[in-house]
Design a protein around this motif. Structure first.
Motif, PDB file in Angstrom:
ATOM      1  N   SER A 175      -5.689  -0.297  -5.840  1.00  0.00           N
ATOM      2  CA  SER A 175      -6.626  -0.030  -5.282  1.00  0.00           C
ATOM      3  C   SER A 175      -7.885  -0.451  -5.711  1.00  0.00           C
ATOM      4  N   SER A 176      -9.329  -0.667  -5.029  1.00  0.00           N
ATOM      5  CA  SER A 176     -10.040  -1.344  -5.217  1.00  0.00           C
ATOM      6  C   SER A 176     -10.760  -1.233  -6.364  1.00  0.00           C
ATOM      7  N   SER A 213      -8.336  -1.783  -9.070  1.00  0.00           N
ATOM      8  CA  SER A 213      -7.316  -1.416  -9.465  1.00  0.00           C
ATOM      9  C   SER A 213      -7.339  -2.827 -10.535  1.00  0.00           C
ATOM     10  N   CYS A 260      -2.251  -5.797  -7.127  1.00  0.00           N
ATOM     11  CA  CYS A 260      -1.584  -4.914  -7.166  1.00  0.00           C
ATOM     12  C   CYS A 260      -1.702  -5.104  -8.831  1.00  0.00           C
ATOM     13  N   LEU A 287       0.825  -1.286   0.079  1.00  0.00           N
ATOM     14  CA  LEU A 287      -0.334   0.365   0.130  1.00  0.00           C
ATOM     15  C   LEU A 287       1.163   1.583  -0.113  1.00  0.00           C
ATOM     16  N   ASN A 331      -0.529   0.309  -8.521  1.00  0.00           N
ATOM     17  CA  ASN A 331      -2.016   0.612  -7.805  1.00  0.00           C
ATOM     18  C   ASN A 331      -2.724  -0.830  -7.641  1.00  0.00           C
TER      19      ASN A 331
END
Length: 265
Positions: free
Chosen positions: A136-137, A139, A162, A129, A134
């Motif tokens: 994120s949700s 990704s 990721c 993180l 990337n």
């Protein structure tokens, strides 16, 4: 116009004639029907020894510092080849090459990872993180997990996934897989993220090679009639087949070809 056309025809004819001349390099034989273009080498008697790959039971393989991967395709015009990423360990979200730390190229050799790869990492720890990846949700790795029918479906319950594009200075020679980072990955070449997962190409990691220098030589007999065995102008201490005046080194074909300027004079 007729004069220009005549010159072009002479130029093409001369190139063809030059290509048929004996050269100081030898292209390696095909491997199971797959061509092995110069400078790639499958034995000590052909190609350039800095560009070693392997012909193993009729299949081409690429050796990294710590593992071996099948070669899916080779494009000599763009100096690129594609290797198949590691498989997942059955019924896990872990790739087999975690035992080797992932893909590690030798930075002293003329191969590196291109900028055309989209890497999907799975089963990652929270340390990622804080990375530029990337995670994120939204990704792309989540789309792959949901749309895949293969072993990647086992990654749905993993902690984190990721996505990133290769080509930066920190990842030109390595795709890392480890317990303290991400335990699995896959890769796609020139991926169009707007396509559904079912339309994605098969997994692959694209590598490129630097164009080769003139062949190393010990005597004039090691070079063809269009070159002489001379001191490497780069000051390496080696002797190389230096092309004669009116000829230029063609690193793709591995020959000294007549230059366009010389042919059109």
């Amino acid at each position: 116009m007729a004069s220009i056309s005549k010159r072009l025809l002479l130029f093409v004819a001369a190139l063809l004639a030059t290509a048929k001349m004996a050269t100081s390099v030898t292209r390696c034989p095909d491997c199971g029907g797959a061509a092995v273009p110069y400078p790639l080498s499958t034995s000590p008697t052909c190609g350039d020894q800095l560009y070693k790959i392997r012909c193993d039971a009729g299949s081409l393989k690429f050796d990294t510092l710590n593992n071996t991967y099948p070669i899916l395709s080779i494009n000599p015009l763009t100096q690129r080849l594609v290797i198949r990423p590691s498989n997942f360990i059955p019924n896990t979200c872990v790739t087999v090459d975690i035992a080797h730390g992932g893909i590690k190229l030798n930075s002293n050799l003329p191969f590196n990872v291109t900028s055309g790869n989209t890497i999907l990492y799975f089963n990652c720890t929270d340390l990622l993180l804080r990375s530029p990846l990337n995670c994120s949700s939204t990704s792309l790795c989540h789309s792959y997990i949901k749309g895949s029918r293969g072993e990647a479906t086992k990654c749905e319950m993993a902690q984190l996934c990721c996505t990133f594009r290769t080509g930066g200075s920190s990842n030109s020679y390595m795709i890392r897989v480890r317990e303290s980072g991400c335990r699995a990955y896959t890769s796609f070449v020139n991926l169009d993220p707007s396509l559904g997962v079912g339309q994605w190409p098969e997994p692959g990691l694209e590598l490129q090679w630097l164009l080769p220098r003139e062949p190393v030589c010990n005597t004039e007999a090691d070079c063809d009639g269009n070159a002489v065995c001379g001191v490497d102008p780069n000051g390496t201490g080696l002797r190389r087949c230096v092309c004669n005046s009116g000829f230029v080194w063609d690193p793709v074909a591995g020959i000294c070809s007549q230059s366009e300027r010389f042919l059109l004079d």
